[in-house]
Design a protein around this motif. Structure first.
Motif, PDB file in Angstrom:
ATOM      1  N   ASP A   1       0.621  -1.327   0.090  1.00  0.00           N
ATOM      2  CA  ASP A   1      -0.267  -0.211   0.190  1.00  0.00           C
ATOM      3  C   ASP A   1       1.163   1.711   0.047  1.00  0.00           C
ATOM      4  O   ASP A   1       0.269   2.208   0.353  1.00  0.00           O
ATOM      5  N   ASN A   2       1.560   0.758  -0.529  1.00  0.00           N
ATOM      6  CA  ASN A   2       2.668   2.464  -0.697  1.00  0.00           C
ATOM      7  C   ASN A   2       4.020   2.268  -1.556  1.00  0.00           C
ATOM      8  O   ASN A   2       4.400   0.776  -1.588  1.00  0.00           O
ATOM      9  N   MET A   3       5.191   3.033  -1.430  1.00  0.00           N
ATOM     10  CA  MET A   3       5.761   3.024  -3.108  1.00  0.00           C
ATOM     11  C   MET A   3       7.158   1.901  -2.093  1.00  0.00           C
ATOM     12  O   MET A   3       8.204   1.387  -3.227  1.00  0.00           O
ATOM     13  N   THR A   4       7.691   2.280  -1.207  1.00  0.00           N
ATOM     14  CA  THR A   4       8.598   1.531  -0.190  1.00  0.00           C
ATOM     15  C   THR A   4       8.377   0.002  -0.659  1.00  0.00           C
ATOM     16  O   THR A   4       9.686  -0.647  -1.175  1.00  0.00           O
ATOM     17  N   ASP A   5       7.042  -0.878  -0.915  1.00  0.00           N
ATOM     18  CA  ASP A   5       7.056  -2.124  -0.262  1.00  0.00           C
ATOM     19  C   ASP A   5       7.531  -2.299  -2.080  1.00  0.00           C
ATOM     20  O   ASP A   5       6.943  -3.566  -2.458  1.00  0.00           O
ATOM     21  N   ARG A   6       6.691  -1.688  -3.108  1.00  0.00           N
ATOM     22  CA  ARG A   6       6.263  -1.323  -4.723  1.00  0.00           C
ATOM     23  C   ARG A   6       8.319  -1.895  -5.070  1.00  0.00           C
ATOM     24  O   ARG A   6       8.169  -2.362  -5.914  1.00  0.00           O
ATOM     25  N   VAL A   7       8.645  -0.910  -4.832  1.00  0.00           N
ATOM     26  CA  VAL A   7      10.245  -0.447  -4.849  1.00  0.00           C
ATOM     27  C   VAL A   7      10.943  -1.857  -4.601  1.00  0.00           C
ATOM     28  O   VAL A   7      11.625  -2.447  -5.553  1.00  0.00           O
ATOM     29  N   THR A   8      10.607  -2.339  -3.808  1.00  0.00           N
ATOM     30  CA  THR A   8      11.449  -3.891  -2.959  1.00  0.00           C
ATOM     31  C   THR A   8      10.898  -4.987  -3.821  1.00  0.00           C
ATOM     32  O   THR A   8      12.131  -5.872  -4.382  1.00  0.00           O
ATOM     33  N   ALA A   9       9.625  -5.186  -4.219  1.00  0.00           N
ATOM     34  CA  ALA A   9       9.257  -6.132  -4.550  1.00  0.00           C
ATOM     35  C   ALA A   9      10.427  -6.213  -6.682  1.00  0.00           C
ATOM     36  O   ALA A   9      10.736  -7.018  -6.713  1.00  0.00           O
ATOM     37  N   LEU A  10      10.172  -4.570  -7.014  1.00  0.00           N
ATOM     38  CA  LEU A  10      10.485  -4.964  -8.237  1.00  0.00           C
ATOM     39  C   LEU A  10      11.906  -5.131  -8.024  1.00  0.00           C
ATOM     40  O   LEU A  10      12.250  -5.630  -9.427  1.00  0.00           O
ATOM     41  N   ALA A  11      12.997  -4.504  -7.467  1.00  0.00           N
ATOM     42  CA  ALA A  11      13.899  -5.120  -7.018  1.00  0.00           C
ATOM     43  C   ALA A  11      14.391  -6.140  -7.137  1.00  0.00           C
ATOM     44  O   ALA A  11      15.887  -6.767  -7.294  1.00  0.00           O
ATOM     45  N   CYS A  12      13.442  -6.740  -6.640  1.00  0.00           N
ATOM     46  CA  CYS A  12      13.900  -8.242  -5.933  1.00  0.00           C
ATOM     47  C   CYS A  12      13.561  -9.014  -7.760  1.00  0.00           C
ATOM     48  O   CYS A  12      13.601 -10.181  -7.641  1.00  0.00           O
ATOM     49  N   LEU A  13      12.529  -8.332  -8.056  1.00  0.00           N
ATOM     50  CA  LEU A  13      11.992  -9.231  -9.130  1.00  0.00           C
ATOM     51  C   LEU A  13      13.472  -8.380 -10.819  1.00  0.00           C
ATOM     52  O   LEU A  13      13.210  -8.984 -11.640  1.00  0.00           O
ATOM     53  N   ALA A  14      14.298  -8.082 -10.398  1.00  0.00           N
ATOM     54  CA  ALA A  14      14.877  -7.120 -11.631  1.00  0.00           C
ATOM     55  C   ALA A  14      14.989  -8.188 -12.391  1.00  0.00           C
ATOM     56  O   ALA A  14      15.703  -8.505 -13.726  1.00  0.00           O
ATOM     57  N   ASP A  15      16.007  -8.758 -11.811  1.00  0.00           N
ATOM     58  CA  ASP A  15      17.195 -10.339 -12.499  1.00  0.00           C
ATOM     59  C   ASP A  15      16.475 -11.530 -12.911  1.00  0.00           C
ATOM     60  O   ASP A  15      17.031 -11.952 -13.639  1.00  0.00           O
ATOM     61  N   SER A  16      15.517 -11.466 -12.439  1.00  0.00           N
ATOM     62  CA  SER A  16      14.205 -12.258 -12.384  1.00  0.00           C
ATOM     63  C   SER A  16      14.007 -12.728 -14.037  1.00  0.00           C
ATOM     64  O   SER A  16      13.831 -12.128 -14.799  1.00  0.00           O
ATOM     65  N   ASP A  17      13.736 -13.731 -14.938  1.00  0.00           N
ATOM     66  CA  ASP A  17      13.252 -13.489 -16.064  1.00  0.00           C
ATOM     67  C   ASP A  17      11.412 -14.542 -15.716  1.00  0.00           C
ATOM     68  O   ASP A  17      11.214 -14.914 -16.973  1.00  0.00           O
ATOM     69  N   GLN A  18      11.600 -14.886 -14.243  1.00  0.00           N
ATOM     70  CA  GLN A  18       9.635 -15.097 -14.803  1.00  0.00           C
ATOM     71  C   GLN A  18       8.653 -14.082 -15.120  1.00  0.00           C
ATOM     72  O   GLN A  18       9.811 -13.350 -15.495  1.00  0.00           O
ATOM     73  N   PRO A  19       7.820 -15.027 -15.439  1.00  0.00           N
ATOM     74  CA  PRO A  19       6.721 -14.250 -16.414  1.00  0.00           C
ATOM     75  C   PRO A  19       6.223 -12.958 -15.044  1.00  0.00           C
ATOM     76  O   PRO A  19       6.142 -11.692 -15.779  1.00  0.00           O
ATOM     77  N   GLN A  20       6.867 -13.193 -13.610  1.00  0.00           N
ATOM     78  CA  GLN A  20       6.174 -11.947 -12.427  1.00  0.00           C
ATOM     79  C   GLN A  20       6.715 -10.880 -12.761  1.00  0.00           C
ATOM     80  O   GLN A  20       6.013  -9.487 -13.244  1.00  0.00           O
TER      81      GLN A  20
ATOM     82  N   SER B   1      15.714   2.745 -13.786  1.00  0.00           N
ATOM     83  CA  SER B   1      16.511   2.431 -12.583  1.00  0.00           C
ATOM     84  C   SER B   1      16.080   1.191 -12.215  1.00  0.00           C
ATOM     85  O   SER B   1      16.988   0.950 -12.366  1.00  0.00           O
ATOM     86  N   LEU B   2      14.565   0.367 -11.968  1.00  0.00           N
ATOM     87  CA  LEU B   2      14.978  -1.078 -11.224  1.00  0.00           C
ATOM     88  C   LEU B   2      15.216  -1.651 -12.379  1.00  0.00           C
ATOM     89  O   LEU B   2      15.595  -2.741 -12.590  1.00  0.00           O
ATOM     90  N   GLN B   3      14.740  -1.067 -13.933  1.00  0.00           N
ATOM     91  CA  GLN B   3      15.184  -1.872 -14.659  1.00  0.00           C
ATOM     92  C   GLN B   3      17.126  -2.403 -15.114  1.00  0.00           C
ATOM     93  O   GLN B   3      17.719  -2.800 -15.759  1.00  0.00           O
ATOM     94  N   ALA B   4      17.789  -0.667 -15.638  1.00  0.00           N
ATOM     95  CA  ALA B   4      18.975  -0.009 -15.379  1.00  0.00           C
ATOM     96  C   ALA B   4      19.571  -1.087 -15.183  1.00  0.00           C
ATOM     97  O   ALA B   4      20.735  -1.336 -14.652  1.00  0.00           O
ATOM     98  N   ILE B   5      19.356  -1.147 -13.509  1.00  0.00           N
ATOM     99  CA  ILE B   5      20.258  -2.469 -12.337  1.00  0.00           C
ATOM    100  C   ILE B   5      20.312  -3.806 -12.466  1.00  0.00           C
ATOM    101  O   ILE B   5      20.730  -4.684 -12.411  1.00  0.00           O
ATOM    102  N   ALA B   6      19.279  -4.362 -13.132  1.00  0.00           N
ATOM    103  CA  ALA B   6      18.572  -5.493 -13.951  1.00  0.00           C
ATOM    104  C   ALA B   6      20.320  -6.078 -13.968  1.00  0.00           C
ATOM    105  O   ALA B   6      20.861  -6.097 -15.145  1.00  0.00           O
ATOM    106  N   ASN B   7      20.744  -7.602 -13.785  1.00  0.00           N
ATOM    107  CA  ASN B   7      21.798  -7.819 -13.676  1.00  0.00           C
ATOM    108  C   ASN B   7      21.709  -9.661 -14.274  1.00  0.00           C
ATOM    109  O   ASN B   7      21.022 -10.482 -13.987  1.00  0.00           O
ATOM    110  N   ARG B   8      21.083  -9.218 -15.797  1.00  0.00           N
ATOM    111  CA  ARG B   8      20.386 -10.155 -16.683  1.00  0.00           C
ATOM    112  C   ARG B   8      20.814 -10.204 -17.818  1.00  0.00           C
ATOM    113  O   ARG B   8      21.115  -9.109 -18.604  1.00  0.00           O
ATOM    114  N   GLU B   9      20.945 -11.530 -18.551  1.00  0.00           N
ATOM    115  CA  GLU B   9      20.883 -11.427 -19.669  1.00  0.00           C
ATOM    116  C   GLU B   9      20.429 -10.530 -21.108  1.00  0.00           C
ATOM    117  O   GLU B   9      21.542 -10.037 -21.305  1.00  0.00           O
ATOM    118  N   GLN B  10      19.390 -10.471 -21.046  1.00  0.00           N
ATOM    119  CA  GLN B  10      19.194  -8.929 -22.030  1.00  0.00           C
ATOM    120  C   GLN B  10      19.279  -7.807 -21.273  1.00  0.00           C
ATOM    121  O   GLN B  10      18.361  -6.706 -22.381  1.00  0.00           O
TER     122      GLN B  10
END
Ligand code: B3K
Ligand code: ZN
Length: 868
Positions: free
Chosen positions: A705-724, A748-757
């Motif tokens: 219900d707030n931006m802090t938690d949303r950004v946390t979730a995005l940061a934890c998904l950034a490197d992932s290749d899963q559909p979520q 920013s959250l996409q630019a910091i992704a450590n992933r192949e593509q």
């Protein structure tokens, strides 16, 4: 008509300082804001400076067309313009000079001088932007009283502001209107400001310690009014804190803050008219994270505190920049520490210092806090001037003690109010108020580089004596070798083998290259807690065993050193794994289990636990490597995190659940600590980027219900290749596409992704309709996020990361040289990387250097980087 443009790069030296030849008794400026051009009329009464050494009036000016010049009211043509300066030979003892010129704020993409942001006019004059407005002695030691008349279309620009008090206003023909502002306090031109636009006002008041009522106004674009309450509350807290802690009151009846979207820096302390980057004003739980809230409070405080440290007492020349910046950063750090958790703030500040300032000190751009030369002053708004400068003030505070430090600052303000002074003058006040000799301490201002401090301990059981021996050494830096020993305050406490404190904190003053301190009556060998609170900006090496550190990690009474002990253990463990991937790290992983168990018991500060559970960032680990190999560091760090996850998966999941968001959103330190802890735990739980990880992160996002938690979730998904990943990023964009500061986060959250593509992602982001090369926040959100916070992909062996950055630097060179120069930062330490990476970084720097029409800003950083 004369036009003046680019100026050739030239080095300026501190030793060449001479007082200004003329004093400006008063300055009258008139701005006629017209479609397609602005006409500036400046009328200045000059008088010869008795301290001056020349009798020629030399005025700085750039990017403008002079329409006419008049001396004492008579047309005058006996001046020359060359190399960015107008010279009038021997104009007399006292005279008035009127210059009319034409400037083009609508075409100004450098965002220095007068420019437009989303159609509104605003200014940025520090350090040398005033010369883009009119010809003037653009230097901080020329102080004058300014009266400013602004004229513009009344409908398009209902708000027209400048420094000081409103003196006059009225309507004119053709739907135009005017306002006249007068600032009775003499100031250097870098503190001049003008704003004209269509803005909404949020208003409040503050009553000062002597009972004066001050109007507080925050101006924002229509629709943003609901995001100003945190900034306003922070401003009132800052005003009160400066009265309580420093005895300093605000002098005018009005204090304005204007938020603009296009801004090179965070904010600017113009007298009574602060101009801010929207990122440091607007804050609402739905669109700003906890850390954004903290930054807003800190920067509102910082700019407000400049009113005394910078504005009322200002700098004699730009070599003294840290006089105001170091001191003001120290003040804002202490303000934030008093408003929040002191230990947490100190940990975060030291982390930044180590990651960014220590690396600057180890690069070819290393410079002293009081440098003795520069080419482009804009390049010296550095971590060294700001953050190391603040550490220098902190050390003086430690050496003098709070009470004497306050006497010294009272003396400083009394002695120098209304003057332009030097760092030497500041330290002299510290010496005079304390009766101490600080001449050795002053070396901290003159010597660049991070000192090393080695400590060895010895216990003599037969005499029950414990000794600590300190050895200090100073690294060579460009143009500085054979440095002298420094005066280093080292706060030390001693614990016994059971973790009881034997000796509370005392400050040892290390002044020799090698020095021993003896502690008598020690029945057993104690465990020392050294450099408590990070009492000096040094690289500390001790002979403490892992067991000593484990004891400190649990029992130290100093919150900072408790955390530090854990980080040192982590650094040792990472090194072991880098040296030997199969190394046994079960002890370290078990210790993390103890911390998790502590968290599950519900005891202890959650914000501190969050930091204790976070391994040092790659940039901090890199500072300990002789040759930096980002991929190797990351592999070791990740391997350890995976082992922590596998060993403690259930306990971590339980800790995550225990810290779930329950009830109403709140901004208390307790609630922020809970969110930080959940974030730290989720980061470990999702380190493997599998299906379960993505599901967890998605659930975190859905429950937010707030931006802090949303950004946390995005940061934890950034490197992932899963559909979520795609689902959550798309939802985030759809929800927030009308909030530019949130779209910055999406970039920013996409630019910091450590992933192949990643390189395809970067190309997509660069070509996205929302990307705008002229907006510094957006440029930083893509390029700085990538180059600084995605070290593994930035240093990809293909060199694609360097090429991505190189191209934007070349593109920005003509659009916004200051931002272009700042973008070079991640390349300047190139010699510290592996030979293969070095070669590619060097090639990128050389390609930039070969660019035609290279700005002085970029030239200085790139040429110094290559030379070092
Ligand atoms: N004094 C300004 C810095 C302006 C720098 C412009 N190149 C912000 C601050 O430190 O408060
Ligand atoms: Zn500042």
């Amino acid at each position: 008509m004369r036009t003046e443009n680019a100026v050739a790069p030239k080095t300026i030296y501190l030793k060449d300082y001479t007082p200004a030849p003329y004093l400006a008794k008063q300055v009258n400026l008139s701005f006629n804001l017209l479609p397609g051009k602005t006409i500036v009329t400046s009328s200045v009464d000059y008088v010869k400076n008795p301290a001056g050494v020349s009798s020629d009036l030399v005025l700085d000016g750039e990017d403008q067309t002079v329409i006419s010049v008049a001396l004492n009211g008579q047309p005058f043509e006996d001046y020359t313009i060359a190399d960015g300066q107008m010279t009038i030979v021997n104009p007399g003892h006292a005279f008035s000079l009127t210059i009319v010129s034409e400037i083009h704020p609508e075409a100004n993409t450098a965002l220095e001088g007068l420019y437009q942001s989303q159609g509104n006019y605003c200014t940025q004059c520090e350090a040398e932007g005033f010369r883009r407005i009119t010809y003037y002695q653009d230097r901080p030691d020329v102080l004058s009283v300014f009266t400013v008349r602004i004229e513009a279309d009344a409908l398009a620009y209902p708000v027209m502001l400048s420094n000081g008090n409103l003196q006059e206003e009225g309507m004119l023909a053709d739907g135009r209107h005017f306002r006249v502002w007068h600032d009775p306090f003499p100031k250097p031109c870098y503190l001049f400001a003008l704003v004209a636009g269509d803005l909404e006002r949020v208003a409040d008041t503050f009553t000062t310690m002597t009972g004066r009522k001050v109007d507080l106004h925050i101006y924002v674009r229509a629709g943003d009014e609901g995001q100003c309450s945190h900034a306003m509350a922070s401003l009132k807290k800052s005003m009160q804190w400066d009265e309580e802690v420093y005895g300093r009151e605000y002098q005018l009846d009005l204090f304005n803050i204007v938020a603009v979207s296009d801004f090179n820096m965070g904010a600017m302390e113009n007298t009574s008219l602060n101009v801010f980057n929207t990122a440091l004003v607007l804050a609402h739980q739905e669109t700003a994270t906890d850390s954004d809230f903290m930054s807003v409070e800190g920067v509102i405080g910082h700019e407000y505190f400049h009113n005394w440290t910078g504005n009322r007492v200002t700098c004699r020349d730009w070599f003294q920049l840290s006089l105001k910046e170091g001191f003001t950063v120290f003040r804002d750090q202490e303000f934030s520490a008093d408003m929040n958790s002191r230990a947490v703030l100190r940990i975060d500040d030291v982390n930044t210092l180590r990651r960014l300032q220590f690396s600057e000190d180890g690069s070819p751009l290393a410079h002293a806090v009081q440098p003795d030369q520069f080419i482009e002053i804009s390049n010296f708004y550095t971590k060294t001037i700001y953050d190391k400068g603040a550490e220098l003030i902190r050390m003086q505070h430690t050496l003098l003690g709070a009470e004497t430090f306050r006497k010294a600052t009272d003396l400083y303000f009394d002695r120098f109010d209304g003057q332009a002074v030097t760092c030497d003058d500041f330290v002299q006040c510290m010496a005079d108020a304390s009766g101490r000799d600080l001449s050795q301490f002053f070396r901290w201002y003159k010597q660049a580089g991070t000192p090393s401090l080695q400590v060895s301990s010895h216990y003599d059981a037969s005499h029950q004596r414990y000794t600590l021996t300190f050895k200090q050494s100073q690294p060579d830096t460009p143009e500085q070798t054979n440095k002298q020993p420094l005066h280093i305050p080292v706060a030390v406490g001693l614990l016994d083998a059971f973790g009881q404190e034997l000796l509370p904190t005392r400050v040892l003053e290390v002044t020799e290259r090698e020095q021993t301190f003896t502690f008598a009556d020690m029945a057993d060998r104690p465990v020392p807690s050294i450099l408590r609170g990070f009492s000096a900006p040094v690289k500390l090496e001790t002979d403490l065993s892992d067991d000593d550190l484990r004891l400190l990690q649990v029992y130290d009474t100093d919150g900072f050193n408790k955390w530090e002990a854990g980080q040192t253990l982590a650094l040792r463990t990472i090194q072991r794994v880098m040296d030997q991937p199969e190394a046994d790290i079960t002890q370290f992983v078990a210790d993390i289990g103890t911390l998790i168990a502590q968290g599950l018991s519900g005891q202890g500060d959650k914000a501190l636990l969050a930091r204790a559970l976070s391994l040092p960032l790659l940039g901090v680990i890199a500072q300990h490597q002789a040759v930096i190999d980002p991929a190797a560091i990351d592999a070791a760090r990740t391997a350890i995190l995976i082992q922590i996850k596998r060993t403690h998966k259930e306990a971590l999941a339980a800790l995550y659940d225990l810290n779930r968001n329950s009830g109403e959103f709140s901004m208390t330190p307790e609630a922020m600590g809970r969110r930080a802890l959940q974030h730290a735990v989720l980061e470990i739980l999702t380190v493997t980027n599998g299906t379960g990880c993505a599901a967890r992160s998605k659930a975190h996002y859905d429950a937010a219900d707030n931006m802090t938690d949303r950004v946390t979730a995005l940061a934890c998904l950034a490197d992932s290749d899963q559909p979520q990943r795609a689902e959550v990023f798309a939802d985030f964009y759809a929800r927030f596409k009308n909030y530019p500061l949130v779209v910055d986060k999406w970039f920013s959250l996409q630019a910091i992704a450590n992933r192949e593509q990643i390189f395809e992602d970067l190309a997509m982001l660069r070509n996205h309709a929302d990307f705008n090369i002229k907006n510094p926040n957006r440029v930083r959100s893509l390029y700085s996020a990538f180059a600084i916070n995605n070290p593994v992909k930035f240093h990809d062996p293909s060199g694609k990361g360097y090429a991505f950055l190189r191209d934007v630097i070349i593109e920005l060179n003509t659009i916004n040289p200051q931002i272009a120069a700042r973008m070079v930062t991640p390349l300047r330490e190139w010699k510290r990387y592996t030979p293969a990476l070095q070669a590619q970084m060097q090639a990128a720097l050389e390609a930039i250097l070969a660019t035609p029409n290279l700005s002085g800003d970029v030239f200085e950083i790139v040429s110094k980087s290559l030379k070092g």
